[in-house]
Design a protein around this motif. Sequence first.
Motif, PDB file in Angstrom:
ATOM      1  N   ILE A  43     -18.431  31.502 -16.978  1.00  0.00           N
ATOM      2  CA  ILE A  43     -18.832  31.128 -18.470  1.00  0.00           C
ATOM      3  C   ILE A  43     -19.418  29.644 -17.982  1.00  0.00           C
ATOM      4  O   ILE A  43     -18.998  28.596 -17.496  1.00  0.00           O
ATOM      5  CB  ILE A  43     -17.748  30.953 -19.300  1.00  0.00           C
ATOM      6  N   GLY A  44     -20.883  29.504 -18.413  1.00  0.00           N
ATOM      7  CA  GLY A  44     -21.553  28.238 -18.099  1.00  0.00           C
ATOM      8  C   GLY A  44     -21.648  27.565 -19.642  1.00  0.00           C
ATOM      9  O   GLY A  44     -22.063  28.125 -20.528  1.00  0.00           O
ATOM     10  N   ILE A  45     -21.524  26.258 -19.310  1.00  0.00           N
ATOM     11  CA  ILE A  45     -21.666  25.393 -20.575  1.00  0.00           C
ATOM     12  C   ILE A  45     -22.595  24.295 -20.164  1.00  0.00           C
ATOM     13  O   ILE A  45     -22.294  23.601 -19.409  1.00  0.00           O
ATOM     14  CB  ILE A  45     -20.257  24.748 -20.739  1.00  0.00           C
ATOM     15  N   THR A  46     -23.568  23.956 -21.369  1.00  0.00           N
ATOM     16  CA  THR A  46     -24.372  23.046 -21.128  1.00  0.00           C
ATOM     17  C   THR A  46     -24.759  22.476 -22.476  1.00  0.00           C
ATOM     18  O   THR A  46     -24.155  22.981 -23.624  1.00  0.00           O
ATOM     19  CB  THR A  46     -25.696  23.477 -20.190  1.00  0.00           C
ATOM     20  N   GLY A  47     -25.581  21.358 -22.421  1.00  0.00           N
ATOM     21  CA  GLY A  47     -25.667  20.662 -23.673  1.00  0.00           C
ATOM     22  C   GLY A  47     -25.848  19.038 -23.421  1.00  0.00           C
ATOM     23  O   GLY A  47     -25.386  18.620 -22.547  1.00  0.00           O
ATOM     24  N   THR A  48     -26.314  18.311 -24.161  1.00  0.00           N
ATOM     25  CA  THR A  48     -26.395  16.934 -23.989  1.00  0.00           C
ATOM     26  C   THR A  48     -25.128  16.127 -23.999  1.00  0.00           C
ATOM     27  O   THR A  48     -24.535  15.469 -23.181  1.00  0.00           O
ATOM     28  CB  THR A  48     -27.466  16.353 -24.915  1.00  0.00           C
ATOM     29  N   ASN A  49     -24.454  16.573 -25.043  1.00  0.00           N
ATOM     30  CA  ASN A  49     -22.922  15.845 -25.368  1.00  0.00           C
ATOM     31  C   ASN A  49     -21.921  17.303 -25.661  1.00  0.00           C
ATOM     32  O   ASN A  49     -22.190  18.128 -25.914  1.00  0.00           O
ATOM     33  CB  ASN A  49     -23.117  15.122 -26.452  1.00  0.00           C
ATOM     34  N   GLY A  50     -20.886  16.825 -25.275  1.00  0.00           N
ATOM     35  CA  GLY A  50     -19.600  17.798 -25.477  1.00  0.00           C
ATOM     36  C   GLY A  50     -19.211  18.656 -24.404  1.00  0.00           C
ATOM     37  O   GLY A  50     -18.459  19.407 -24.443  1.00  0.00           O
ATOM     38  N   LYS A  51     -20.297  18.635 -23.208  1.00  0.00           N
ATOM     39  CA  LYS A  51     -20.131  19.789 -22.384  1.00  0.00           C
ATOM     40  C   LYS A  51     -18.481  19.567 -21.677  1.00  0.00           C
ATOM     41  O   LYS A  51     -17.803  20.717 -21.659  1.00  0.00           O
ATOM     42  CB  LYS A  51     -21.052  19.611 -21.207  1.00  0.00           C
ATOM     43  N   THR A  52     -18.111  18.520 -21.376  1.00  0.00           N
ATOM     44  CA  THR A  52     -16.767  18.329 -20.847  1.00  0.00           C
ATOM     45  C   THR A  52     -15.513  18.658 -21.445  1.00  0.00           C
ATOM     46  O   THR A  52     -14.669  19.381 -21.421  1.00  0.00           O
ATOM     47  CB  THR A  52     -16.765  17.042 -20.204  1.00  0.00           C
ATOM     48  N   THR A  53     -15.708  18.474 -22.956  1.00  0.00           N
ATOM     49  CA  THR A  53     -14.503  18.720 -23.864  1.00  0.00           C
ATOM     50  C   THR A  53     -14.788  20.258 -23.905  1.00  0.00           C
ATOM     51  O   THR A  53     -13.536  20.774 -24.154  1.00  0.00           O
ATOM     52  CB  THR A  53     -15.179  17.882 -25.181  1.00  0.00           C
ATOM     53  N   THR A  54     -15.751  20.862 -24.246  1.00  0.00           N
ATOM     54  CA  THR A  54     -15.623  22.385 -24.380  1.00  0.00           C
ATOM     55  C   THR A  54     -15.462  23.027 -23.188  1.00  0.00           C
ATOM     56  O   THR A  54     -14.465  23.944 -23.296  1.00  0.00           O
ATOM     57  CB  THR A  54     -17.194  22.684 -24.871  1.00  0.00           C
ATOM     58  N   THR A  55     -15.834  22.355 -21.984  1.00  0.00           N
ATOM     59  CA  THR A  55     -15.429  23.411 -20.647  1.00  0.00           C
ATOM     60  C   THR A  55     -13.818  23.190 -20.577  1.00  0.00           C
ATOM     61  O   THR A  55     -13.353  24.299 -20.091  1.00  0.00           O
ATOM     62  CB  THR A  55     -16.220  22.292 -19.656  1.00  0.00           C
ATOM     63  N   MET A  56     -13.194  21.969 -20.841  1.00  0.00           N
ATOM     64  CA  MET A  56     -11.870  21.812 -20.548  1.00  0.00           C
ATOM     65  C   MET A  56     -11.170  22.713 -21.562  1.00  0.00           C
ATOM     66  O   MET A  56     -10.151  23.254 -21.395  1.00  0.00           O
ATOM     67  CB  MET A  56     -11.510  20.363 -21.150  1.00  0.00           C
ATOM     68  N   LEU A  57     -11.545  22.748 -22.918  1.00  0.00           N
ATOM     69  CA  LEU A  57     -10.942  23.464 -23.748  1.00  0.00           C
ATOM     70  C   LEU A  57     -10.874  25.021 -23.546  1.00  0.00           C
ATOM     71  O   LEU A  57      -9.997  25.807 -23.451  1.00  0.00           O
ATOM     72  CB  LEU A  57     -11.568  23.400 -25.274  1.00  0.00           C
ATOM     73  N   ILE A  58     -12.086  25.487 -22.962  1.00  0.00           N
ATOM     74  CA  ILE A  58     -12.338  26.986 -22.574  1.00  0.00           C
ATOM     75  C   ILE A  58     -11.292  27.061 -21.381  1.00  0.00           C
ATOM     76  O   ILE A  58     -10.625  28.340 -21.491  1.00  0.00           O
ATOM     77  CB  ILE A  58     -13.751  27.335 -22.171  1.00  0.00           C
ATOM     78  N   GLY A  59     -11.209  26.091 -20.546  1.00  0.00           N
ATOM     79  CA  GLY A  59     -10.366  26.326 -19.688  1.00  0.00           C
ATOM     80  C   GLY A  59      -8.806  26.651 -19.887  1.00  0.00           C
ATOM     81  O   GLY A  59      -8.120  27.405 -19.381  1.00  0.00           O
ATOM     82  N   GLU A  60      -8.573  25.862 -20.804  1.00  0.00           N
ATOM     83  CA  GLU A  60      -7.158  25.784 -21.210  1.00  0.00           C
ATOM     84  C   GLU A  60      -6.976  27.207 -21.878  1.00  0.00           C
ATOM     85  O   GLU A  60      -5.841  27.440 -21.733  1.00  0.00           O
ATOM     86  CB  GLU A  60      -6.743  24.649 -22.353  1.00  0.00           C
ATOM     87  N   MET A  61      -7.645  27.744 -22.529  1.00  0.00           N
ATOM     88  CA  MET A  61      -7.561  29.006 -23.213  1.00  0.00           C
ATOM     89  C   MET A  61      -7.517  30.236 -22.232  1.00  0.00           C
ATOM     90  O   MET A  61      -6.705  30.953 -22.276  1.00  0.00           O
ATOM     91  CB  MET A  61      -8.890  29.261 -24.316  1.00  0.00           C
ATOM     92  N   TYR A  62      -8.357  30.103 -21.099  1.00  0.00           N
ATOM     93  CA  TYR A  62      -8.425  31.111 -20.033  1.00  0.00           C
ATOM     94  C   TYR A  62      -7.218  31.250 -19.231  1.00  0.00           C
ATOM     95  O   TYR A  62      -6.788  32.162 -18.831  1.00  0.00           O
ATOM     96  CB  TYR A  62      -9.813  31.215 -19.501  1.00  0.00           C
ATOM     97  N   LYS A  63      -6.804  30.161 -18.878  1.00  0.00           N
ATOM     98  CA  LYS A  63      -5.764  29.605 -18.109  1.00  0.00           C
ATOM     99  C   LYS A  63      -4.379  30.249 -18.734  1.00  0.00           C
ATOM    100  O   LYS A  63      -3.300  30.894 -17.787  1.00  0.00           O
ATOM    101  CB  LYS A  63      -5.299  28.325 -17.839  1.00  0.00           C
ATOM    102  N   LYS A  64      -4.127  30.653 -20.079  1.00  0.00           N
ATOM    103  CA  LYS A  64      -3.115  31.140 -20.550  1.00  0.00           C
ATOM    104  C   LYS A  64      -3.141  32.555 -20.325  1.00  0.00           C
ATOM    105  O   LYS A  64      -2.068  33.462 -20.732  1.00  0.00           O
ATOM    106  CB  LYS A  64      -3.164  30.944 -22.059  1.00  0.00           C
ATOM    107  N   MET A  65      -4.200  33.370 -19.920  1.00  0.00           N
ATOM    108  CA  MET A  65      -4.278  34.696 -19.789  1.00  0.00           C
ATOM    109  C   MET A  65      -4.926  35.395 -18.633  1.00  0.00           C
ATOM    110  O   MET A  65      -4.504  36.291 -17.891  1.00  0.00           O
ATOM    111  CB  MET A  65      -5.366  35.286 -20.833  1.00  0.00           C
ATOM    112  N   PHE A  66      -5.579  34.510 -17.787  1.00  0.00           N
ATOM    113  CA  PHE A  66      -6.202  34.702 -16.484  1.00  0.00           C
ATOM    114  C   PHE A  66      -6.277  33.635 -15.524  1.00  0.00           C
ATOM    115  O   PHE A  66      -5.991  32.501 -15.756  1.00  0.00           O
ATOM    116  CB  PHE A  66      -7.795  35.008 -16.595  1.00  0.00           C
ATOM    117  N   PRO A  67      -6.138  34.199 -14.154  1.00  0.00           N
ATOM    118  CA  PRO A  67      -6.359  33.284 -13.128  1.00  0.00           C
ATOM    119  C   PRO A  67      -7.814  32.400 -13.398  1.00  0.00           C
ATOM    120  O   PRO A  67      -8.800  33.190 -13.303  1.00  0.00           O
ATOM    121  CB  PRO A  67      -6.438  34.115 -11.715  1.00  0.00           C
ATOM    122  N   THR A  68      -7.969  31.120 -13.281  1.00  0.00           N
ATOM    123  CA  THR A  68      -9.122  30.517 -14.088  1.00  0.00           C
ATOM    124  C   THR A  68      -9.324  29.447 -13.023  1.00  0.00           C
ATOM    125  O   THR A  68      -8.484  28.590 -12.530  1.00  0.00           O
ATOM    126  CB  THR A  68      -8.868  30.124 -15.372  1.00  0.00           C
TER     127      THR A  68
END
Length: 462
Positions: A113-138
């Motif tokens: 999953i690739g995340i880009t944009g001017t602002n909010g990349k890190t917050t969104t990346t961390m959020l997605i990571g937290e979600m996937y870690k609950k289900m998959f090796p991430t």
Amino acid sequence: MEFKGKKILVLGMARSGIAAAKKLKSMGAEVLVVDKGDNSSLRKTANILKKEGISVHIGSQPPHILKGQEIIIISPGIPNSISLVEKAMKDGVSIWSEIELAYRLAGPSPFIIGITGTNGKTTTTMLIGEMYKKMFPTVVAGNIGQPLIESIGNTLLNTKFIVELSSFQLENIIKFQPRISVLLNITDDHLDRYTGIDDYAKAKARIFSSQTEEDYAILNYDDPLVWSFAPSIKGKIFPFSKFNQFKVGIFVKSGKIFFKNGKVSKEICAVDELKIKGEHNLDNVMAAAAAALIGGVPLKLVREALLSFKGLEHRVEHVATIKGVDFYNDSKATNPDAVIKALTSFEDRPIILLAGGRNKGNTFRGVAEAAKGKVKTAILFGEAADEIRTAFHASGITTKKSPSLVDAVHAAVDVSEANDVILLSPACASFDMFASYKERGEVFKEAIILQKKENFYGSKKA
């Protein structure tokens, strides 16, 4: 892909370049690392690499080093416009980013999953990571700090890679193909590197270049420049919006976030249940939830991650409350649009804004307009202080200039009153005074701790 015996030039001795060099050496490549800088830190790193059998040249980038090279791995901080890279392109040498190299080594069809944009990349990346870690090796990697190449080869077959991507990293991808791509927003940034916002936007949009109709592209429908790329994207378009509703997409309705994908319709949560506030964070939340639900994370786990997420260090981070004044560290706001978004986080509270640093080719008129009625005083520091002051004065905002960030904190305290917010949100890069936005944020927080200990408020605030 076979790298044994190949001659590969790694351009740039930052973290991603070092990681790429070590990985390639372990695979039997003949690696030469080049960096035009020359200081004690680089010399120390060069000696370490040489002990590992990697050739190193520092202090210059002579054209003859291209002789015989088959691939160049270029660090994101180095533009393609430098003469060495332009010559390599003319000579037919392949130019790859570290992200491209990692993708080629990740095995067949890695789930990225690739995340880009001017602002909010890190917050969104961390959020997605937290979600996937609950289900998959991430693995969470990329522009967020850990180079993707460091994780390749040490993961399980069903690992999900959540990768934050800057425009710089996307400039030199070729086959890199995320299963899910996210484009959050595009506003003026890095205009010291690009010819204009359209050039910058095209670099961002390269994230979609190798996607097929089996892949997904999550796009901000509320951002016209982002949405303008929709017709040219081959993947399945999945929009998100605060103001519009879709048959397929994620959106806000009656204060709640909904996900719809064909016959599937899910209520995710109420907006006021989220711990992270601000309209910009609502975009991040929707994009993250869409990426997780599309990828197979159950709604229950998505909701758990959203409602427990408190935000990131250096991004509108609450540091302390001293005698009714709240201190917030938003050092990661390195462009004006990030500051505009941060200002929306404090409804009906006077803000003392600390801003300044190295301008990246941006104008400060927009943030000055947004500061009207919100910022009662701006304390300015760094190389861009005078530019920001000119823009703010045109909007009728009081400013003060300080020689350092620590002095700016003291000046902010002197003009503060109970119920004020003192917000570090620089609108600039940190490199005039600091090694990174993280160091800048830490200096800010240390200055606040010192105030608390030494009671800089004195009798005036008692």
